[in-house]
Design an enzyme around this catalytic site. Structure first.
Site, PDB file in Angstrom:
ATOM      1  N   GLU A 114       0.848  -1.197   0.000  1.00  0.00           N
ATOM      2  CA  GLU A 114       0.000   0.000   0.000  1.00  0.00           C
ATOM      3  C   GLU A 114       0.882   1.245   0.000  1.00  0.00           C
ATOM      4  O   GLU A 114       1.984   1.234   0.566  1.00  0.00           O
ATOM      5  CB  GLU A 114      -0.899  -0.005   1.262  1.00  0.00           C
ATOM      6  CG  GLU A 114      -1.753   1.253   1.376  1.00  0.00           C
ATOM      7  CD  GLU A 114      -2.850   1.166   2.442  1.00  0.00           C
ATOM      8  OE1 GLU A 114      -2.905   0.172   3.186  1.00  0.00           O
ATOM      9  OE2 GLU A 114      -3.655   2.109   2.501  1.00  0.00           O
ATOM     10  N   ASN A 121      -6.667   1.658   2.786  1.00  0.00           N
ATOM     11  CA  ASN A 121      -7.388   2.910   2.950  1.00  0.00           C
ATOM     12  C   ASN A 121      -6.950   3.946   1.907  1.00  0.00           C
ATOM     13  O   ASN A 121      -7.734   4.806   1.510  1.00  0.00           O
ATOM     14  CB  ASN A 121      -7.158   3.470   4.366  1.00  0.00           C
ATOM     15  CG  ASN A 121      -7.693   2.527   5.443  1.00  0.00           C
ATOM     16  OD1 ASN A 121      -8.518   1.664   5.177  1.00  0.00           O
ATOM     17  ND2 ASN A 121      -7.214   2.692   6.669  1.00  0.00           N
ATOM     18  N   ASN A 181     -12.090  -0.903  -0.920  1.00  0.00           N
ATOM     19  CA  ASN A 181     -11.419  -1.397   0.280  1.00  0.00           C
ATOM     20  C   ASN A 181     -12.209  -1.029   1.526  1.00  0.00           C
ATOM     21  O   ASN A 181     -12.589   0.137   1.708  1.00  0.00           O
ATOM     22  CB  ASN A 181     -10.023  -0.764   0.399  1.00  0.00           C
ATOM     23  CG  ASN A 181      -9.319  -1.167   1.689  1.00  0.00           C
ATOM     24  OD1 ASN A 181      -8.917  -2.317   1.846  1.00  0.00           O
ATOM     25  ND2 ASN A 181      -9.184  -0.226   2.614  1.00  0.00           N
ATOM     26  N   GLU A 182     -12.466  -2.009   2.367  1.00  0.00           N
ATOM     27  CA  GLU A 182     -13.082  -1.798   3.693  1.00  0.00           C
ATOM     28  C   GLU A 182     -14.172  -0.728   3.674  1.00  0.00           C
ATOM     29  O   GLU A 182     -14.161   0.202   4.491  1.00  0.00           O
ATOM     30  CB  GLU A 182     -12.006  -1.442   4.726  1.00  0.00           C
ATOM     31  CG  GLU A 182     -11.074  -2.589   5.005  1.00  0.00           C
ATOM     32  CD  GLU A 182     -10.137  -2.390   6.206  1.00  0.00           C
ATOM     33  OE1 GLU A 182     -10.083  -1.286   6.755  1.00  0.00           O
ATOM     34  OE2 GLU A 182      -9.457  -3.370   6.567  1.00  0.00           O
ATOM     35  N   TYR A 234      -6.893  -8.410  11.879  1.00  0.00           N
ATOM     36  CA  TYR A 234      -5.601  -8.190  12.528  1.00  0.00           C
ATOM     37  C   TYR A 234      -5.723  -8.675  13.965  1.00  0.00           C
ATOM     38  O   TYR A 234      -6.762  -8.533  14.594  1.00  0.00           O
ATOM     39  CB  TYR A 234      -5.234  -6.701  12.501  1.00  0.00           C
ATOM     40  CG  TYR A 234      -4.954  -6.207  11.097  1.00  0.00           C
ATOM     41  CD1 TYR A 234      -3.730  -6.444  10.488  1.00  0.00           C
ATOM     42  CD2 TYR A 234      -5.927  -5.522  10.362  1.00  0.00           C
ATOM     43  CE1 TYR A 234      -3.459  -6.006   9.199  1.00  0.00           C
ATOM     44  CE2 TYR A 234      -5.673  -5.086   9.070  1.00  0.00           C
ATOM     45  CZ  TYR A 234      -4.440  -5.324   8.492  1.00  0.00           C
ATOM     46  OH  TYR A 234      -4.177  -4.904   7.217  1.00  0.00           O
ATOM     47  N   GLU A 272      -6.401  -9.077   3.862  1.00  0.00           N
ATOM     48  CA  GLU A 272      -5.558  -8.396   4.855  1.00  0.00           C
ATOM     49  C   GLU A 272      -5.592  -9.236   6.125  1.00  0.00           C
ATOM     50  O   GLU A 272      -6.669  -9.443   6.702  1.00  0.00           O
ATOM     51  CB  GLU A 272      -6.049  -6.983   5.163  1.00  0.00           C
ATOM     52  CG  GLU A 272      -5.792  -5.999   4.044  1.00  0.00           C
ATOM     53  CD  GLU A 272      -6.086  -4.547   4.430  1.00  0.00           C
ATOM     54  OE1 GLU A 272      -5.845  -4.168   5.594  1.00  0.00           O
ATOM     55  OE2 GLU A 272      -6.563  -3.810   3.557  1.00  0.00           O
ATOM     56  N   GLN A 328       1.425  -6.113   5.905  1.00  0.00           N
ATOM     57  CA  GLN A 328       1.765  -5.808   4.522  1.00  0.00           C
ATOM     58  C   GLN A 328       3.116  -6.434   4.205  1.00  0.00           C
ATOM     59  O   GLN A 328       3.566  -7.260   4.970  1.00  0.00           O
ATOM     60  CB  GLN A 328       1.766  -4.309   4.331  1.00  0.00           C
ATOM     61  CG  GLN A 328       0.374  -3.710   4.611  1.00  0.00           C
ATOM     62  CD  GLN A 328       0.198  -2.272   4.163  1.00  0.00           C
ATOM     63  OE1 GLN A 328       1.086  -1.669   3.592  1.00  0.00           O
ATOM     64  NE2 GLN A 328      -0.978  -1.693   4.434  1.00  0.00           N
TER      65      GLN A 328
HETATM   66  O1  AHR Z   1      -3.013  -2.527   6.404  1.00  0.00           O
HETATM   67  C1  AHR Z   1      -3.238  -1.301   7.033  1.00  0.00           C
HETATM   68  C2  AHR Z   1      -4.671  -0.810   6.883  1.00  0.00           C
HETATM   69  O2  AHR Z   1      -5.518  -1.679   7.572  1.00  0.00           O
HETATM   70  C3  AHR Z   1      -5.234  -0.791   5.492  1.00  0.00           C
HETATM   71  O3  AHR Z   1      -4.936   0.385   4.810  1.00  0.00           O
HETATM   72  C4  AHR Z   1      -6.698  -0.900   5.725  1.00  0.00           C
HETATM   73  O4  AHR Z   1      -7.372  -1.513   4.662  1.00  0.00           O
HETATM   74  C5  AHR Z   1      -6.807  -1.651   7.030  1.00  0.00           C
HETATM   75  O5  AHR Z   1      -7.662  -1.032   7.925  1.00  0.00           O
END
Ligand code: AHR
Length: 505
Positions: free
Chosen positions: A32, A77, A177-178, A249, A297, A355
């Site tokens: 990203e 994001n 995305n999201e 995450y 992700e 990432q």
């Molecule tokens: O990977 C970091 C961020 O986490 C990304 O930009 C977003 O998609 C997620 O919230």
């Protein structure tokens, strides 16, 4: 005083019990425009190893060693405010923009064509995301035309004029995305997003029917719209898309290592819930195809880690952001999350470790200096290299222990792959106990003459130990003894450990 023998777990493996082929796209990652992932990560023109395009050769070598299959780009994001046109054409004419997502300045030195050149050099498949935050159908099909139409149209000829004669041939596309997240620029309700995703997908397929399209799913199991988001989005877009995304995450909660080590239980629950919802929409809508999951992700992320917040009072280019330093325990969790992803390979057909470089990443770089491997590099690289053929449905008889988050928690988790063509088997196992070794018996049935090729373990007396730029090898997996008696095999899994055992015919 005699020490008690460790408790035992038994893993029974039968090559007849297949879940699905190992999907190479399980081993994807994510680049990203965030912090030093692009600028100072994959791209640093002044670096001693930089090539003619400014890409760091040392980073490309590590990406290859890591065994990355696909790379999602350019966000995250970031993509929800991105104008792709800014990143193509002569560099001196590219605009400089504010990136609202990460409070940074985007110089647009690297854009789609550069990323595609980097993918070719790194030997990875691109997976592009379109902006459905501030933009919509037209910009998505413009980008598709620019990338994938061979020539003879304004945008495809612009690509050729920009030096990319052959079409980029990008198959897999993320529709935003999201979009469920209130933090997302252009955040939407599931109805709004579902309609937009369906219409964008329909237009993209009018241009190229064989694309593989990913609708945004939930950005976590704890987000209040989880479940309902997938139901509504898929009700709107079922026929138009192939995948629904999942993002998750995991972080150490209040120093509760025991629960943290059980993170894969959360991932199992996430995947199984999304599968159930997608299949319910399938029945309700009388659809025939199945929707798969792109877990695009996932990682361990310390929300209070180094530079966890973007600067508020400045707009730097490529600032230090989200540069978490990972421990042995983090690597064990990453290994266990891969066990979960492999176990669900029938429905999880793509995944991206988020990432790749510097930003919550397995690969770190110093500006102008060395690149180095975090602890999390190792379980990922070994799983990617040795998981092959089919994922097997294993039978695991394991002791359990109690954790605050999950209650009764199976102490060992494991998965196996079997490649009938090469005669190679790989077993990946995790001991989630914080203090107890477990003796793991391997019972492999229906395969004569298998011998142990290698067994390695990742563990440390101090599970908080971390690699550094000066020493990124001491914590790497080390050989583990396999005890073989009368055809039975066992290994001792230390507490807080990730283990790989390879056998071959
Ligand atoms: O990977 C970091 C961020 O986490 C990304 O930009 C977003 O998609 C997620 O919230």
């Amino acid at each position: 005083m005699a020490t008690a023998a460790p408790r035992t777990a038994t893993l029974t493996i039968d090559p007849g019990f297949r879940i699905s082929p190992v999907r190479r796209r399980t081993f994807g990652s994510f680049v990203e425009h965030l912090g030093r992932c692009v600028y100072g990560g994959i791209h640093e023109p002044g670096h001693p190893t930089a090539d003619e395009d400014g890409f760091r050769g040392d980073v490309i070598e590590l990406v290859k060693e890591l065994g990355i299959s696909t790379v999602r780009y350019p966000g995250g994001n970031f993509v929800s405010g991105y104008r792709w046109e800014d990143g193509v054409g002569p560099r001196d004419q590219r605009p400089t923009r504010l990136d609202l997502a990460w409070h940074s300045t985007e110089p647009n030195t690297v854009g789609t064509d550069e990323f595609m050149r980097w993918c070719a050099k790194a030997g990875v498949e691109p997976m592009l995301a379109v902006n459905l935050g501030t933009r919509g159908v037209q910009e998505a099909i413009d980008l598709l035309e620019y990338c994938n139409i061979p020539g003879g149209t304004t945008l495809s000829d612009r690509r050729r004029a920009n030096g990319a004669e052959a079409p980029h041939g990008i198959t897999m596309w993320c529709l935003g995305n999201e979009m469920d997240g209130p933090w997302q620029t252009g955040h939407k309700t599931p109805q709004e997003y579902g309609r937009l995703a369906a219409e964008t997908a329909r237009a993209m397929r009018q241009m190229q029917p064989d694309l593989e399209l990913v609708a945004c799913g939930s950005s976590g199991v704890t987000i209040p719209t989880f479940g309902e988001w997938e139901r509504v989005v898929l009700t709107e877009a079922y026929d138009q898309v192939d995948y629904i995304s999942a993002h998750a995450y995991y972080w150490e909660e209040n120093g509760d290592l025991a629960s943290f080590l059980g993170s894969a239980i959360d991932m199992d629950h996430f995947v199984e819930s999304v599968v159930a919802t997608a299949d319910a929409v399938r029945s309700a809508g009388r659809h025939t195809k199945r929707i798969h999951i792109s877990f695009d992700e996932w990682n361990v992320w310390y929300l209070d880690g180094e530079a966890s917040e973007p600067p508020k009072d400045s707009w730097p280019v490529g600032p230090v952001l989200l540069e978490d330093h990972y421990s042995v325990a983090d690597a064990v969790v990453v290994g266990s999350l891969l066990v979960s992803l492999l176990r669900h390979s029938d429905r999880v057909r793509a995944a991206s470790l988020a990432q790749l470089v510097n930003v919550i990443a397995p690969i770190m770089t110093q500006d102008g200096g060395r690149s180095w491997k975090q602890t999390t590099f190792h379980p990922f690289a070994l799983t990617s290299r040795y998981a092959s053929g089919d994922v097997l449905r294993v039978e695991l008889d394991t002791p359990s222990h109690t954790t605050k988050k999950f209650g009764s928690t199976p102490t060992v988790d494991a998965v196996a792959t079997w490649d009938a063509e090469t005669g190679a088997m790989a077993v990946f196992a995790v001991n989630r106990s914080v203090d107890e070794p477990i003796s793991l018996n391997l019972d492999v049935r229906g395969l004569e003459g298998l011998t142990v090729v290698e067994a390695v373990v990742m563990s440390n007396e101090d599970p908080n130990a971390k690699s550094t730029a000066d020493d990124d090898t001491s914590l790497a997996p080390r050989p583990l003894d396999v005890v073989e008696t009368d055809g039975a095999r066992s290994v001792e899994l230390p507490p807080v450990s990730w283990t790989m055992i390879r056998l071959a015919r």
